[in-house]
Design an enzyme around this catalytic site. Structure first.
Site, PDB file in Angstrom:
ATOM      1  N   SER A  42       0.845  -1.288  -0.013  1.00  0.00           N
ATOM      2  CA  SER A  42       0.077   0.132  -0.036  1.00  0.00           C
ATOM      3  C   SER A  42       0.854   1.190  -0.066  1.00  0.00           C
ATOM      4  CB  SER A  42      -0.929  -0.189   1.171  1.00  0.00           C
ATOM      5  OG  SER A  42      -2.074   0.934   1.057  1.00  0.00           O
ATOM      6  N   ASP A 182      -5.814  -3.447  -2.418  1.00  0.00           N
ATOM      7  CA  ASP A 182      -4.813  -3.168  -1.610  1.00  0.00           C
ATOM      8  C   ASP A 182      -3.969  -4.516  -0.845  1.00  0.00           C
ATOM      9  OD1 ASP A 182      -3.364  -2.234   0.624  1.00  0.00           O
ATOM     10  OD2 ASP A 182      -4.744  -0.516   0.810  1.00  0.00           O
TER      11      ASP A 182
END
Length: 273
Positions: A42, A182
Site C-alpha cells: 500500500s 490493496d
C-alpha cells in the site's frame, strides 16, 4: 549478509512518515536505501518505488503536497469500510475466504481511471528498478495474495496502484484481465516476504490498529534475522489524526518522521550494520 526493508501501509500519512524516517536516518548515516530487498505494501509500495529508483524523498513529498488537494480524495462512506475490516478480522473465516468477501465489497467502487494517474504522478521514475522490489496486492475475485516484481508482467505504476487500492475507498486496478486491491488486505506489512534476509527493518505506520498476532507470526517466519521495528511515536500519531488519507498530511507527516528518526537511529543502525 543480506538486508531487507519492509514498508507498511498507512495512506498519505504513511507515505510521508516513512519518507521522513528514511531521510532522517540517511542524514544520520544509516542508509536504508542500500537494502538488497524492499517489500512495499500500500503506502509502502509508493515509498519502496521511490527508494529503489533513487528518487529524492523530500522532493517527492513536497511535489505531492503542492499538487494534491482534498478534491483528490473521495468522500468516504465508512459503513462498507468498517464492514470490510469486520470481515478481515473475523477469526471464524479462513483468511483467503475473508479476502475474497472483501473483494466483493471492493468491486462496488467504479474505476474512472483517475487513480492510476494519481499514483503515476507520485512516481518520478515509472519503470521497475534494478534493485529487488516486491509490491503486494490481492485478487478481488479469489482472495489470492499476489506479489508483483519486475518479472511479473505488471507495470510499476499499475502494481503500485493495485497495492494502494484501499477496498471501498479506491477502485480495484485491472491487470491482465483481473482486478486487484490493496496488499494490506492480507497484512499491513507482509513482513514474511523478507524471509532469508540477515537483517530486516520494518517501518509500520499503522501499528496501533493492525492485529499484533498476525505481525508477530510474520516476524517469527524471519527466523534468526536481526529485526528493527519502527512505529510512529506519540507526536507522529497526533499528526496523523483520524484520516490518514488527508492530502494536508504530506508535509506534517514527513516532518514527524524526520523528527522521530534520531530516536531510532541507534536501534536501526545496529540491525543494518
Amino acid at each position: 549478509m543480506t538486508r531487507a526493508l519492509v514498508l507498511g501501509g498507512g495512506g498519505v500519512a504513511g507515505i510521508a512518515w516513512e519518507a521522513g524516517i528514511i531521510t532522517g536516518l540517511r542524514r544520520a548515516g544509516v542508509d536504508l536505501g542500500t537494502a538488497d530487498l524492499v517489500v512495499g505494501t500500500s503506502a509502502g509500495s509508493v515509498v519502496g518505488a521511490l527508494v529503489t529508483t533513487e528518487a529524492d524523498l523530500e522532493t517527492a513529498v513536497a511535489a505531492q503536497a503542492t499538487s494534491e488537494t482534498t478534491a483528490t480524495v473521495p468522500a468516504i462512506d465508512m459503513e462498507p469500510v468498517m464492514a470490510a475490516f469486520g470481515i478481515l478480522y473475523d477469526p471464524s473465516l479462513e483468511p483467503r475466504e475473508a479476502r475474497r468477501r472483501v473483494g466483493e465489497l471492493a468491486l462496488s467502487v467504479k474505476d474512472t481511471g483517475a487513480r492510476i494517474e494519481t499514483i503515476g504522478d507520485r512516481l518520478p521514475i515509472k519503470e521497475w528498478p534494478e534493485r529487488r522490489l516486491l509490491v503486494t496486492a490481492v485478487d478481488t475475485e479469489t482472495g489470492e495474495f499476489v506479489v508483483w516484481d519486475r518479472d511479473s508482467g505488471a507495470s510499476l505504476v499499475s502494481a503500485v496502484a493495485s497495492s494502494c487500492a484501499v477496498p471501498c475507498v479506491f477502485p480495484p486496478v485491472g491487470i491482465d484481465g483481473r482486478r486487484y486491491m490493496d496488499g494490506g488486505v492480507r497484512s499491513a506489512t507482509n513482513a514474511d516476504l523478507a524471509q532469508g534476509s540477515s537483517a530486516v527493518v520494518v517501518l509500520e505506520p499503522m501499528a496501533n490498529v493492525a492485529p499484533r498476532a498476525r505481525f508477530e507470526a510474520e516476524i517469527a517466519k524471519l527466523g534468526e534475522a536481526v529485526v528493527a521495528h519502527v512505529i510512529p511515536d506519540e507526536a507522529a500519531m497526533a499528526v496523523f489524526g483520524v484520516n490518514v488519507l488527508d492530502p494536508a498530511l504530506w508535509r506534517p507527516a514527513f516532518d514527524a518522521g524526520l523528527a522521530q528518526a534520531p530516536a531510532v537511529v541507534e536501534t536501526v543502525g545496529k540491525a543494518w550494520s
